[in-house]
Design a protein around this motif. Structure first.
Motif, mmCIF file in Angstrom:
data_model
loop_
_atom_site.group_PDB
_atom_site.id
_atom_site.type_symbol
_atom_site.label_atom_id
_atom_site.label_comp_id
_atom_site.label_asym_id
_atom_site.label_seq_id
_atom_site.Cartn_x
_atom_site.Cartn_y
_atom_site.Cartn_z
ATOM 1 N N VAL B 117 -8.535 -1.057 -9.013
ATOM 2 C CA VAL B 117 -7.059 -0.820 -9.608
ATOM 3 C C VAL B 117 -6.907 -0.906 -11.238
ATOM 4 C CG1 VAL B 117 -5.875 -1.219 -7.618
ATOM 5 C CG2 VAL B 117 -6.231 -3.041 -9.246
ATOM 6 N N PRO B 211 5.514 -1.968 -1.503
ATOM 7 C CA PRO B 211 4.885 -1.518 -2.602
ATOM 8 C C PRO B 211 3.568 -2.090 -2.971
ATOM 9 C CG PRO B 211 6.308 -3.466 -2.715
ATOM 10 C CD PRO B 211 6.307 -2.908 -1.148
ATOM 11 N N TYR B 212 2.847 -2.827 -2.065
ATOM 12 C CA TYR B 212 1.491 -3.342 -2.321
ATOM 13 C C TYR B 212 0.736 -2.135 -1.733
ATOM 14 C CZ TYR B 212 3.516 -7.723 -2.946
ATOM 15 O OH TYR B 212 4.416 -8.770 -3.478
ATOM 16 N N ASP B 213 -0.567 -2.170 -2.676
ATOM 17 C CA ASP B 213 -1.600 -1.482 -2.367
ATOM 18 C C ASP B 213 -2.676 -2.418 -2.452
ATOM 19 O OD1 ASP B 213 0.158 0.744 -2.835
ATOM 20 O OD2 ASP B 213 -1.358 2.169 -2.415
ATOM 21 N N GLN B 259 -2.740 -3.821 -6.022
ATOM 22 C CA GLN B 259 -1.751 -3.318 -6.990
ATOM 23 C C GLN B 259 -0.395 -3.503 -6.508
ATOM 24 O OE1 GLN B 259 -2.402 0.281 -9.246
ATOM 25 N NE2 GLN B 259 -0.147 0.866 -8.951
ATOM 26 N N THR B 261 3.250 -2.198 -7.141
ATOM 27 C CA THR B 261 3.972 -0.710 -7.570
ATOM 28 C C THR B 261 5.448 -1.312 -7.717
ATOM 29 O OG1 THR B 261 2.266 0.525 -7.130
ATOM 30 C CG2 THR B 261 4.219 1.533 -7.818
ATOM 31 N N LEU B 266 3.658 -1.835 -13.032
ATOM 32 C CA LEU B 266 2.528 -2.080 -11.969
ATOM 33 C C LEU B 266 1.885 -3.244 -12.301
ATOM 34 C CD1 LEU B 266 0.481 1.348 -12.280
ATOM 35 C CD2 LEU B 266 2.943 0.817 -11.137
ATOM 36 N N LYS B 268 -1.558 -5.373 -11.484
ATOM 37 C CA LYS B 268 -2.707 -5.364 -10.906
ATOM 38 C C LYS B 268 -3.891 -6.659 -10.948
ATOM 39 C CE LYS B 268 -2.788 -0.863 -13.055
ATOM 40 N NZ LYS B 268 -3.667 0.062 -13.810
#
Lengths: 292, 409
Positions: B117, B211-213, B259, B261, B266, B268
């Motif tokens: 990310v 909102p989390y990746d 990440q 968002t 953002l 990371k």
């Protein structure tokens, strides 16, 4: 609602009663009885008129009807060409492909793939829209093979350098706005309903939109977009409507004019295809990596 | 290399035999020049270089759910013969489909993957070898032979990799800039007896939850980043008597990248734990490393269509001065200005500062479309200060200005 009706009726009664009290002081009591009878006789009528929908309710009803007439399209895909004219008369074109999947009870899933100009070829934008919650958005950068989640809360940014903002490229849901009915007026050979639409999203770049929508097929023909300072910033006009699956109207041409800068963008839609049974798996991050 | 060519050829023959539905070719030729205003630190180094890069992508859609992609690249450089090289960036079959409520995808051949990310450097991204001669910082990737199976569903994305062949890192030659003081041998040695044919495996699970990746990754096999063995030069051609020979070790790496968002920022994170590799002093050391970053974008800058993205990243390596990479305790600040105009004008400026050594560098980039087919790019990396104790010291004279014109067709 009932409270509302009651209060109107009550206010009306009180007002008439006060007047009649003035009468009491100077005129025959029989007249008071007469006046009261009139009040009693009038009140059901006044109740009816109070129950008649407000301009806000009527605006919402019209917006809902237009939205419902578009419900159930399932999915469609199309190709887009954007002709961007800047304030100095410079022109450039953007070409992209678009597909969208209707999601019941939530915002739609959509995908833009850019074909032109060459240096952005293969770049793609995947959006999972949500009603009154931030959308989820991912960008695919083909040179790096990178899928990047981006913040979608800022919808007022320019889409691909055009006069269209991201929020203009997004099919909004009725529940994301409040409305107000203004009037009916002729628009060309048709009659248009004119309503105002106010975004609930504080991050929207607009304070309101004034929308001209025809009464027969509920198609939008014109939108005046007002910025946050409430000045008339842009006008969007629609042309060349075609009907698909005998139900769904789509405009093949949309023109956005910026009154502040004199710049404009013409968006042309071609190759509409409805009912291709697009699958949800085509709107995922793994699908995004396969984009060509 | 032989292995990968075989892979590529196999794929290509297979694909052309098949009845292709659609056929798409995209090509790019770019003319490039770099100037180094400071006199070189080492005698043989040139003060400018010119060259050309040609890249083409052939894409065949075999059926609606299978395709073949072939991307060869060739670079010619007038000054550094090591920089003149070719690579098959991609040569793979791809097929995909649905299985119950899941979807699957199989990628077979030479390809590249991107994990992570962060913007400056990705700790977790260890599947592809770096094509270092291409760019000192952008980490372009050499094509990696792989069997890559992806299964995805509501529960996330699971990817497994079998990596049957190891590509050697490319290094600038004696005439090239941005290199170490010692020549790097074209020969390499491997810790494992299977050498470059060692079968590496990798696995990654990723998912988006609200909102989390995030991604969890694992790599077991030959390290893409070499250790170096020092040898006396058999025939000293320069004033240097030592040659460094890349030595590729076996390693295990566990990585996590996240990440978050939010509407404003953002956030990371990338972190790894690596086992089995040697540090700068040749001792085996297990270690962890971390990148923390944040990014913010301002849209409609000064009421225009322009947007500005600013980001800050902190890179940390627990080995400190024993680290084999330059990212030990470094701070990177960068701004990306996108004018969103007809010409797609973009401006990037970044400052990299080593918090332990006295190393600072500035990077600038300007990009603009000249026409539908031509793009112009100007780039510069300027060393503001350098520290003899830091491993970036050999590049202290290598500030450069690069220009390239790219034609797409």
């Amino acid at each position: 609602m009932e409270n509302h009706v009651f209060s109107v009726q009550h206010a009306l009664k009180v007002r008439i009663f006060r007047k009649s009290r003035d009468f009491v002081l100077s005129v025959n009591p029989c007249l008071v009885v007469f006046a009261l009878t009139i009040v009693v006789w009038l009140s059901p009528i006044s109740t009816v008129s109070a129950q008649e929908e407000t301009a806000e309710e009527k605006g919402m009803r019209i917006a809902l009807a237009a939205s419902e007439s578009n419900d159930g399209f399932g999915d469609f895909s199309a190709e887009l060409t954007m002709l961007i004219r800047d304030r100095r008369g410079g022109e450039s074109t953007r070409q992209m492909r678009f597909k969208v999947l209707e999601v019941p009870d939530d915002g739609d899933k959509s995908l833009f793939v850019f074909d032109h100009p060459r240096d952005v070829k293969g770049t793609a934008l995947l959006t999972h829209a949500h009603i009154n919650a931030p959308d989820d958005q991912w960008m695919y950068l083909p040179a790096l093979k990178k899928v990047k989640r981006i913040s979608a809360s800022e919808r007022s940014g320019s889409f691909m350098g055009s006069e269209f903002a991201y929020e203009d490229m997004r099919a909004g849901e009725v529940a994301e706005y409040t409305y107000k009915y203004l009037r009916d007026e002729p628009c060309g050979e048709l009659t248009c309903t004119v309503i105002e639409q106010y975004p609930l999203d504080e991050k929207s770049g607009y304070s309101k939109k004034v929308i001209w929508q025809d009464t027969e097929e509920l198609r939008s023909w014109k939108m005046e977009l007002y910025d946050r300072k409430d000045s008339h910033l842009k006008t969007l006009t629609f042309a060349s409507y075609k009907q698909y699956l005998d139900m769904y109207w789509r405009a093949e041409e949309q023109t956005m004019e910026n009154h502040l800068t004199g710049a404009s963008t013409v968006l042309k839609w071609t190759e509409f295809e409805f009912g291709s049974n697009l699958d949800e798996s085509e709107f995922t991050q793994t699908a995004l990596r396969r984009i060509r | 290399m032989r292995y990968s060519v075989a892979f590529a050829l196999l794929g290509f023959i297979g694909a052309t035999c098949a009845v292709a539905q659609t056929f798409d070719v995209t090509s790019e030729i770019s003319l490039q020049g770099r100037w180094y205003p400071e006199s070189p630190a080492f005698l043989e180094q040139s003060s400018s270089n010119f060259g050309m890069v040609a890249k083409t992508t052939l894409h065949l859609e075999i059926t609606s759910k299978s395709s073949f992609t072939f991307t060869p690249l060739y670079r010619y450089d007038n000054a550094d013969s090591q920089r003149t090289h070719g690579d098959v960036r991609e040569a793979y079959f791809l097929m995909y489909g649905d299985w119950r409520n899941n979807s699957w995808e199989l990628q077979l051949g030479q390809a590249s993957v991107y994990w992570g990310v962060a913007e400056l450097y990705n700790l977790v991204d260890v599947v592809n070898q770096v094509d270092l001669v291409e760019h000192p910082r952008n980490r372009p990737k050499l094509g990696q032979p792989m069997v890559h199976l992806t299964v995805a569903g509501d529960w996330g994305i699971a990817e497994s990799f079998l990596l049957p062949y190891h590509r050697k890192r490319t290094f600038p030659g004696p005439a090239g800039r941005l290199r170490s003081r010692f020549p790097i041998s074209e020969n390499a040695s491997y810790e494992h007896k299977d050498g470059e044919r060692h079968m590496d495996v990798a696995f990654r699970y990723s998912n988006s939850v609200g909102p989390y990746d995030f991604g969890l990754s694992m790599f077991i096999g030959t390290n893409r980043e070499p250790a170096f063995l020092a040898f006396q030069q058999p025939e000293p051609t320069t004033h240097q008597t030592l040659t460094l020979q890349p030595h590729y070790e076996q390693m295990e790496q566990f990585g996590v990248d996240v990440q978050l968002t939010t509407s404003v920022l953002l956030y990371k994170l990338e972190a790894i734990q690596r086992r089995g590799t040697r540090n700068l002093f040749g001792e085996e050391e297990n270690y962890h490393a971390v990148i923390l970053g944040t990014e913010h974008t301002v849209f409609n800058l000064f009421n225009s269509a322009a947007s500005l993205t600013v980001l800050a990243e902190w890179l940390y390596d627990a080995r400190g001065s024993r680290a084999t990479t330059v990212w030990t305790n470094d701070l990177f600040l960068s701004g990306f200005l996108s004018f969103n105009d007809v010409a797609g004008t973009e401006l990037v400026a970044g400052l990299l500062a080593d918090l332990e050594y006295d190393y600072r560098s500035l990077n600038l980039e300007f990009k603009r479309r000249l026409s539908d087919s031509w793009t112009f790019r100007l780039e510069s990396i300027v060393n503001l200060s350098s520290d003899p104790a830091d491993i970036t010291y050999d590049g202290r004279k290598d500030s450069f200005l690069g220009i390239d014109f790219t034609f797409g067709f």
